[in-house]
Design an enzyme around this catalytic site. Structure first.
Site, PDB file in Angstrom:
ATOM      1  N   ALA A 298       0.808  -1.087  -0.584  1.00  0.00           N
ATOM      2  CA  ALA A 298      -0.592   0.021   0.083  1.00  0.00           C
ATOM      3  C   ALA A 298       1.327   1.186  -0.020  1.00  0.00           C
ATOM      4  CB  ALA A 298      -1.289   0.022   1.055  1.00  0.00           C
TER       5      ALA A 298
ATOM      6  N   LYS B 279      -2.819 -14.219 -15.300  1.00  0.00           N
ATOM      7  CA  LYS B 279      -3.833 -14.966 -14.382  1.00  0.00           C
ATOM      8  C   LYS B 279      -5.883 -14.449 -15.252  1.00  0.00           C
ATOM      9  CE  LYS B 279      -6.658 -14.184 -10.258  1.00  0.00           C
ATOM     10  NZ  LYS B 279      -6.908 -12.569  -8.776  1.00  0.00           N
TER      11      LYS B 279
ATOM     12  N   GLY C 234     -16.974  -1.973  -9.995  1.00  0.00           N
ATOM     13  CA  GLY C 234     -17.070  -4.060  -9.144  1.00  0.00           C
ATOM     14  C   GLY C 234     -17.234  -4.837 -10.407  1.00  0.00           C
TER      15      GLY C 234
HETATM   16  C1  LIG Z   1      -3.166 -14.072   3.919  1.00  0.00           C
HETATM   17  C2  LIG Z   1      -3.075 -13.117   2.869  1.00  0.00           C
HETATM   18  C3  LIG Z   1      -3.215 -13.286   1.510  1.00  0.00           C
HETATM   19  C4  LIG Z   1      -3.008 -11.902   1.071  1.00  0.00           C
HETATM   20  N1  LIG Z   1      -3.657 -12.274  -0.501  1.00  0.00           N
HETATM   21  C5  LIG Z   1      -3.855 -10.839  -1.302  1.00  0.00           C
HETATM   22  C6  LIG Z   1      -3.754 -11.478  -2.796  1.00  0.00           C
HETATM   23  O1  LIG Z   1      -3.754 -13.007  -2.712  1.00  0.00           O
HETATM   24  N2  LIG Z   1      -4.135 -10.540  -2.845  1.00  0.00           N
HETATM   25  C7  LIG Z   1      -4.243  -9.262  -3.354  1.00  0.00           C
HETATM   26  O2  LIG Z   1      -4.639  -7.957  -3.268  1.00  0.00           O
HETATM   27  N3  LIG Z   1      -4.486  -9.182  -1.749  1.00  0.00           N
HETATM   28  C8  LIG Z   1      -3.794 -10.078  -0.298  1.00  0.00           C
HETATM   29  N4  LIG Z   1      -3.336  -9.579   0.667  1.00  0.00           N
HETATM   30  C9  LIG Z   1      -3.679  -8.200   0.971  1.00  0.00           C
HETATM   31  C10 LIG Z   1      -2.387  -7.674   1.012  1.00  0.00           C
HETATM   32  O3  LIG Z   1      -1.351  -8.654   1.142  1.00  0.00           O
HETATM   33  C11 LIG Z   1      -2.611  -6.107   1.707  1.00  0.00           C
HETATM   34  O4  LIG Z   1      -3.673  -5.705   1.114  1.00  0.00           O
HETATM   35  C12 LIG Z   1      -1.600  -5.666   1.031  1.00  0.00           C
HETATM   36  O5  LIG Z   1      -0.110  -6.361   0.817  1.00  0.00           O
HETATM   37  C13 LIG Z   1      -1.167  -4.248   1.799  1.00  0.00           C
HETATM   38  O6  LIG Z   1      -0.632  -4.206   2.987  1.00  0.00           O
HETATM   39  P1  LIG Z   1       0.060  -2.713   3.842  1.00  0.00           P
HETATM   40  O7  LIG Z   1       1.183  -2.132   2.788  1.00  0.00           O
HETATM   41  O8  LIG Z   1      -0.768  -2.122   3.926  1.00  0.00           O
HETATM   42  O9  LIG Z   1       0.253  -3.354   5.669  1.00  0.00           O
HETATM   43  P2  LIG Z   1       1.781  -3.944   5.468  1.00  0.00           P
HETATM   44  O10 LIG Z   1       2.277  -5.013   4.574  1.00  0.00           O
HETATM   45  O11 LIG Z   1       1.199  -5.360   7.052  1.00  0.00           O
HETATM   46  O12 LIG Z   1       2.683  -2.819   5.335  1.00  0.00           O
HETATM   47  C14 LIG Z   1       2.312  -2.052   6.879  1.00  0.00           C
HETATM   48  C15 LIG Z   1       4.023  -1.372   6.386  1.00  0.00           C
HETATM   49  O13 LIG Z   1       3.960  -0.162   8.260  1.00  0.00           O
HETATM   50  C16 LIG Z   1       4.946  -0.375   8.225  1.00  0.00           C
HETATM   51  N5  LIG Z   1       5.139   0.192   9.628  1.00  0.00           N
HETATM   52  C17 LIG Z   1       3.928  -0.177  11.006  1.00  0.00           C
HETATM   53  N6  LIG Z   1       4.322   0.217  11.812  1.00  0.00           N
HETATM   54  C18 LIG Z   1       5.369   1.183  11.923  1.00  0.00           C
HETATM   55  C19 LIG Z   1       6.056   1.980  12.623  1.00  0.00           C
HETATM   56  N7  LIG Z   1       5.747   2.167  13.801  1.00  0.00           N
HETATM   57  N8  LIG Z   1       7.049   2.404  12.533  1.00  0.00           N
HETATM   58  C20 LIG Z   1       7.327   2.350  10.894  1.00  0.00           C
HETATM   59  N9  LIG Z   1       6.756   1.973  10.283  1.00  0.00           N
HETATM   60  C21 LIG Z   1       5.754   1.172  11.093  1.00  0.00           C
HETATM   61  C22 LIG Z   1       5.707  -1.270   7.924  1.00  0.00           C
HETATM   62  O14 LIG Z   1       7.182  -1.474   8.670  1.00  0.00           O
HETATM   63  C23 LIG Z   1       5.168  -1.701   6.750  1.00  0.00           C
HETATM   64  O15 LIG Z   1       6.394  -0.983   6.228  1.00  0.00           O
HETATM   65  C24 LIG Z   1      -3.422 -10.920   1.153  1.00  0.00           C
HETATM   66  C25 LIG Z   1      -3.643 -10.406   2.941  1.00  0.00           C
HETATM   67  C26 LIG Z   1      -3.559 -11.938   3.814  1.00  0.00           C
HETATM   68  C27 LIG Z   1      -3.283 -11.461   4.798  1.00  0.00           C
END
Ligand SMILES: Cc1cc2nc3c(=O)[nH]c(=O)nc-3n(C[C@H](O)[C@H](O)[C@H](O)COP(=O)(O)OP(=O)(O)OC[C@H]3O[C@@H](n4cnc5c(N)ncnc54)[C@H](O)[C@@H]3O)c2cc1C
Length: 508
Positions: A17, A79, A437
């Site tokens: 994200a 895909k 969607g």
């Molecule tokens: C089991 C599973 C399977 C999935 N499969 C899919 C899929 O096939 N297709 C799909 O579209 N989505 C999938 N997803 C969802 C997808 O993984 C997430 O939407 C995507 O990875 C985005 O994650 P994120 O960046 O929001 O959070 P994260 O990947 O959790 O990143 C969080 C970031 O915040 C930082 N951070 C947090 N707290 C702090 C702090 N205090 N100080 C500094 N930095 C901090 C961390 O270091 C990290 O860089 C899946 C999710 C799960 C759980």
């Protein structure tokens, strides 16, 4: 730019994200705005989002990414949709492909005409034979659709499977080349303006302080700012989507590089299989109230089609949506704004959407509440549409072999979804509530795939000459078969794309 223009954006989080937000903002704002992204290697990322929807191609195109370079650097495969196994009942198998079941006739989708023919002719081949994406997937073939003009043999779309870590790194390189500053560190405190409550700065554990005008919370499930600071609240949807745990493990790549995701229903959830160029991603999504973590790991490892390359990684989540994703000068994107289990690969799609809405409703430094209000309305609504589509897969099951599936069959579902199911059962029609969607054919795929046969045909379709209709369907099926037979094998197509030959670089 106005004197109230945002001068500095702070993105908290460097997962999918965070970098998917940084890249388009850097492209659009250029030197007009400073962008800093803070991430903590100690915390790390979820890093399991590996399957996408076709909209990812438009996101990549907006950034101007070279498609072949992207496929190469992220070890991507193509895909065409998702194969569902054992969902409707044990032994049930259907495909949710990207595309339709043949061209619409007089504004009605082709599957409605197929239903009319199948009612009179018990030997009518499955409606899936008229889905180009499904025919390609079953034959393990792939090519990109040609030109802009859809035709019966060109009516499909495609997405990618990719290595989530490599995709984030790819976008990081892109964003940093356009001026985004990356800061490594752990945020341990947040400063707010005493009167407005706006966030003014975040403090890192080593004492550094990063100020900003707009803060994008991409901190993952914890929602460091949106929940930690603003207590946005969370709508918990686990009564309707009970899975709350996952284990993920990569395995050696299989001989056959399939151009689709596989989702196999298990006793208390389902397992995924996502083929990449260098390995296969696998995972088990389940509810820990109906099975233990050990049993879940055992089922996952027993279903691998290659040697495990690691031990399963445990993940926990709560399905639901943050009540507000934009409060004051803080916008949550990614897991910090909500989570729906990955059954239909909707999370990365939701990131694309929300980044798009942030750009569309980009504020000044005063962050007018009306902008936030519109953003929040769109995000909330979109989460509900996607939620209902995912619940559908569980609710329609005929399985009663485990406590988990009996629960899913009997659970109450949201009114809009019940309406959708009733409408289809009664009349074969689908209500399109979400224009951007999943469309009619996607809903029909899941409903027909689970064995739901509507009670009545469309009266106008009943008036049509069945012989002519059957001939029309026969011809289209023959041309789809012919077109698919001429397509390259998926692995050969991927090899061609990643090769350095100019022809290959044109292919994606
Ligand atoms: C089991 C599973 C399977 C999935 N499969 C899919 C899929 O096939 N297709 C799909 O579209 N989505 C999938 N997803 C969802 C997808 O993984 C997430 O939407 C995507 O990875 C985005 O994650 P994120 O960046 O929001 O959070 P994260 O990947 O959790 O990143 C969080 C970031 O915040 C930082 N951070 C947090 N707290 C702090 C702090 N205090 N100080 C500094 N930095 C901090 C961390 O270091 C990290 O860089 C899946 C999710 C799960 C759980």
């Amino acid at each position: 730019m106005s004197d109230k223009a945002i001068r500095k954006i702070v993105i908290v989080g460097g997962g999918t994200a965070g970098w998917m937000t940084a890249a388009p903002l850097a492209l659009k704002l250029g030197a007009a705005c400073e962008i800093v992204l803070i991430e903590s290697p100690e915390i790390g990322t979820v890093g399991v989002g590996e399957a996408t929807l076709p909209s990812i191609r438009y996101y990549n195109q907006t950034l101007g990414l070279d498609a072949a370079d992207f496929v190469k650097k992220t070890h991507a495969t193509f895909k065409l949709g998702i194969e569902f196994k054992d969902w409707g009942h044990l032994g049930n198998r259907f495909f949710h492909g990207f595309g339709d079941f043949g061209p619409a006739i007089e504004n009605r989708p082709a599957y409605m005409y197929w239903l009319r023919l199948a009612r009179d002719n018990k030997n009518m081949p499955s409606y899936e034979e008229w889905s180009v994406a499904t025919a390609m997937a079953r034959a393990n073939r792939f090519t990109a659709p040609y030109g802009d003009r859809p035709s019966p043999t060109n009516a499909f779309s495609y997405a990618f499977h990719f290595d989530a870590g490599l995709y984030a790194a790819y976008l990081r390189e892109y964003a940093m080349a356009r001026g985004v500053e990356r800061v490594e560190g752990m945020i341990c405190d947040v400063e707010q303006h005493p009167e407005t409550g706006f966030i003014t700065a975040v403090r890192l554990s080593d004492g550094r302080r990063v100020e900003g005008d707009l803060f994008v919370d991409c901190s993952g499930f914890r929602g460091l700012l949106i929940e930690g600071v603003y207590k946005a609240g969370y709508d918990d949807w686990s009564a309707m989507l009970p899975c709350n745990s996952a284990q993920a493990v990569p395995c050696a790549k299989a001989d056959r590089l399939t151009p689709f995701t596989t989702s196999t229903a298990r006793g208390a959830g389902w397992t995924w299989r996502i083929p990449l160029q260098h390995r296969t991603g696998n995972g088990h999504v389940y509810c820990d109230g109906f099975t233990s973590d050990d049993e879940a790991a055992e089922a996952l490892l027993a279903g691998l089609d290659g040697a495990a390359l690691d031990t399963p990684r445990q993940l926990r989540f709560k399905t639901g949506r943050r009540r507000k994703s934009w409060i004051k000068n803080c916008v949550a994107i990614g897991l910090s704004s909500g989570f729906l289990e990955p059954l239909e690969s909707t999370s990365i799609n939701m990131i694309e959407q929300t980044v798009g809405w942030l750009v569309q409703f980009f504020p000044d430094r005063d962050c007018r509440p009306a902008l936030a209000g519109e953003f929040n309305r769109l995000v909330s609504q979109r989460y509900e549409f996607l939620r209902d589509f995912i619940i559908l897969h569980y609710k329609l099951t005929n399985r009663d072999d485990t406590e988990f599936w009996r629960y899913c069959r009997n659970m109450p579902v949201p009114d809009n979804l019940q309406h959708q199911i009733d409408l289809f059962r009664d009349s074969s029609r689908v209500a399109i509530l979400d224009q951007q969607g999943f469309l009619e054919d996607s809903w029909a795929s899941i409903l027909l795939g689970h064995g739901i046969i509507p009670e009545k045909n469309d009266p106008f379709i009943d008036l049509m000459d069945a012989g002519q209709l059957a001939e029309h369907f026969r011809k289209i099926r023959a041309s789809i078969r012919q077109a698919v037979d001429a397509m390259p094998d998926h692995a050969a197509f991927v090899d061609d794309v990643v090769s350095d030959e100019p022809a290959g670089r044109r292919a994606a």
